[in-house]
Write an enzyme that holds these catalytic residues in place. Structure first.
Site, PDB file in Angstrom:
ATOM      1  N   HIS A  40      15.166  -6.191  67.491  1.00 20.01           N
ATOM      2  CA  HIS A  40      14.236  -6.956  66.639  1.00 20.01           C
ATOM      3  C   HIS A  40      13.376  -6.028  65.791  1.00 20.01           C
ATOM      4  O   HIS A  40      12.268  -6.391  65.390  1.00 20.01           O
ATOM      5  CB  HIS A  40      13.371  -7.892  67.479  1.00 20.01           C
ATOM      6  CG  HIS A  40      14.138  -9.034  68.075  1.00 20.01           C
ATOM      7  ND1 HIS A  40      14.436 -10.179  67.368  1.00 20.01           N
ATOM      8  CD2 HIS A  40      14.699  -9.190  69.302  1.00 20.01           C
ATOM      9  CE1 HIS A  40      15.131 -10.999  68.141  1.00 20.01           C
ATOM     10  NE2 HIS A  40      15.310 -10.423  69.319  1.00 20.01           N
ATOM     11  N   GLY A 135      29.489 -15.491  70.986  1.00 22.16           N
ATOM     12  CA  GLY A 135      28.221 -15.984  71.501  1.00 22.16           C
ATOM     13  C   GLY A 135      27.603 -15.116  72.565  1.00 22.16           C
ATOM     14  O   GLY A 135      26.731 -15.575  73.317  1.00 22.16           O
ATOM     15  N   SER A 140      29.778 -10.937  66.991  1.00 23.13           N
ATOM     16  CA  SER A 140      31.067 -11.455  66.543  1.00 23.13           C
ATOM     17  C   SER A 140      30.981 -11.942  65.100  1.00 23.13           C
ATOM     18  O   SER A 140      31.972 -11.874  64.358  1.00 23.13           O
ATOM     19  CB  SER A 140      31.531 -12.584  67.461  1.00 23.13           C
ATOM     20  OG  SER A 140      30.574 -13.635  67.513  1.00 23.13           O
ATOM     21  N   ASP A 185      23.610  -5.267  62.408  1.00 22.56           N
ATOM     22  CA  ASP A 185      24.936  -5.653  62.883  1.00 22.56           C
ATOM     23  C   ASP A 185      26.017  -5.320  61.861  1.00 22.56           C
ATOM     24  O   ASP A 185      27.067  -4.765  62.194  1.00 22.56           O
ATOM     25  CB  ASP A 185      24.967  -7.145  63.196  1.00 22.56           C
ATOM     26  CG  ASP A 185      24.060  -7.517  64.351  1.00 22.56           C
ATOM     27  OD1 ASP A 185      23.510  -6.612  64.999  1.00 22.56           O
ATOM     28  OD2 ASP A 185      23.894  -8.726  64.598  1.00 22.56           O
ATOM     29  N   TYR A 236      14.640 -17.311  66.928  1.00 26.99           N
ATOM     30  CA  TYR A 236      14.854 -16.029  66.242  1.00 26.99           C
ATOM     31  C   TYR A 236      14.055 -16.002  64.940  1.00 26.99           C
ATOM     32  O   TYR A 236      13.327 -15.044  64.647  1.00 26.99           O
ATOM     33  CB  TYR A 236      16.347 -15.824  65.970  1.00 26.99           C
ATOM     34  CG  TYR A 236      16.705 -14.485  65.353  1.00 26.99           C
ATOM     35  CD1 TYR A 236      17.202 -13.450  66.130  1.00 26.99           C
ATOM     36  CD2 TYR A 236      16.549 -14.251  63.984  1.00 26.99           C
ATOM     37  CE1 TYR A 236      17.533 -12.221  65.571  1.00 26.99           C
ATOM     38  CE2 TYR A 236      16.878 -13.027  63.415  1.00 26.99           C
ATOM     39  CZ  TYR A 236      17.371 -12.019  64.218  1.00 26.99           C
ATOM     40  OH  TYR A 236      17.683 -10.812  63.660  1.00 26.99           O
TER      41      TYR A 236
END
Length: 397
Positions: A40, A135, A140, A185, A236
């Site tokens: 984060h 998940g 992914s 990511d 989030y």
């Protein structure tokens, strides 16, 4: 791992011919990721230290001449079709939204200032398969975005550099899919290096490879808790808004600015009266510092020190950022008692995975301990696997 990817690519080419009736023009791959530390922090202009996984999403693709995209997923068995000219954010949903989002992001890259000009995307047939756990907080979605993006760009004849593709994929997820993720990511999916983590400064966009346990005396284990990766009720996005509000109260553009100082964190946060905002900001500031400390410790081969920072990161994410769930905390405690250097949650939280930096040879002991703890708690049996740092996205054949 290259041999495994080649075997998968060859099998996917055969499946492509069965599904679409013609041969694919090529196969592209992009990996999932594990974040060793730095959670984060990416949407706060901070530091992250992820590495690419051997698990990857593969896309076999063939050009079309009619401006249509047909995408078939071997995971769901579905085929989705859409016209490039009709692409608008929110126009395609489900797993295919990530495919549509990458086509849209490439087509509007010049307008967004991410490339010199928009990419004149051609129609394509796409066949998608993946062994990145879905998940589980192992990204992914970024693996799907980057593999599709590479395939479409290559077949279009567009020269897109790896970091540019990562930024296009982030925009796809932010502005088309609606997930306000940072750049970590997509960056590591594009820029991963075998045997290395990558220190990424999300403010300067500077990647720096860092050898991960080069002496072979430790390995990273991933504990997939199989707890649904639920970003429940927009939590989030709420964390991101809270960080932005804390930065506003503190009079800085981002919390990263405060991470760069050596001042006491409690003193820095004195102006923040709201307790929730204070805890969120404390996590981000201390997490950024832990990332830099971890890099120094890795270079000094001080794995015990790295483990200490991992544990501190987990406790901060549990107590200050509040993104763990019961399965995650049970896995963390079970793993931590097995002689590992350190453990922590990885990914955005609210489900997903715990990772452990462990001496080589502890894999079976860790797996047994976690399975016993989950059985006692009545949870679904977890999966435990080794995670050697792998290479980033590329064309396979």
């Amino acid at each position: 791992m290259t041999e495994v990817l080649l075997e998968r690519a060859e099998a996917l080419q055969e499946e492509f011919r069965r599904v679409f009736g013609e041969a694919a023009d090529g196969v592209w791959a992009a990996p999932g990721r594990v974040n060793l530390i730095g959670e984060h922090t990416d949407y706060n202009d901070g530091f992250v230290l992820p590495f690419a996984l051997p698990q990857a999403t593969l896309v076999a693709a063939r050009r079309r001449a009619d401006g249509l995209v047909r995408a078939h997923s071997l995971f769901t068995g579905e085929t989705v079709e859409f016209a490039l000219e009709e692409l608008r954010p929110g126009g395609v949903d489900g797993w295919a939204a990530y495919v549509a989002a990458m086509c849209w992001s490439l087509r509007t890259a010049g307008q967004a200032g991410l490339l010199a000009e928009d990419v004149d995307v051609v129609g394509v047939d796409l066949l998608i398969e993946s062994d990145v756990p879905h998940g589980a907080g192992l990204s992914s979605s970024a693996a799907l975005e980057c593999s599709v993006g590479l395939a479409v760009a290559d077949l279009t004849g567009a020269a897109v550099r790896p970091l540019e593709m990562a930024r296009l994929a982030q925009r796809a997820e932010n502005d088309y899919v609606g997930m306000p993720c940072g750049l970590m990511d997509q960056m590591i999916s594009m820029l991963g290096q075998a045997g290395h983590a990558v220190l990424f400064d999300t403010r300067s966009l500077q990647p720096t490879p860092v050898p991960l346990a080069p002496e072979g005396d430790a390995e990273v284990l991933v504990i997939d808790t199989r707890a649904p990766h639920r970003l429940v009720d927009g939590e989030y996005a709420a964390r991101r808004r809270q960080c932005e509000e804390a930065a506003r109260v503190l009079g800085v553009e981002s919390l990263r600015v405060l991470s760069d100082t050596e001042a006491d964190v409690a003193e820095i946060l004195t102006p923040v009266e709201d307790e929730v905002l204070r805890r969120r900001a404390r996590h981000v500031i201390t997490e950024n510092r832990r990332v830099i400390e971890t890099v120094d410790l890795l270079r000094a081969d001080d794995l015990a020190g790295v483990g200490d920072r991992m544990r501190a990161s987990h406790l901060s994410l549990r107590d200050d950022y509040e993104v763990t769930v019961e399965e995650i905390d049970v896995a963390f405690e079970a793993v931590s008692a097995q002689g590992v250097h350190g453990a922590r949650i990885t990914g955005g939280g609210f489900g997903g995975c715990v990772i452990a930096l462990a001496p080589v040879g502890l894999h079976e002991r860790v797996r047994s301990a976690v399975r016993e703890a989950f059985a006692a708690a009545g949870f679904t049996e977890p999966e435990v696997f080794r995670a050697p740092p792998a290479a980033g996205a590329r064309r396979v054949v």
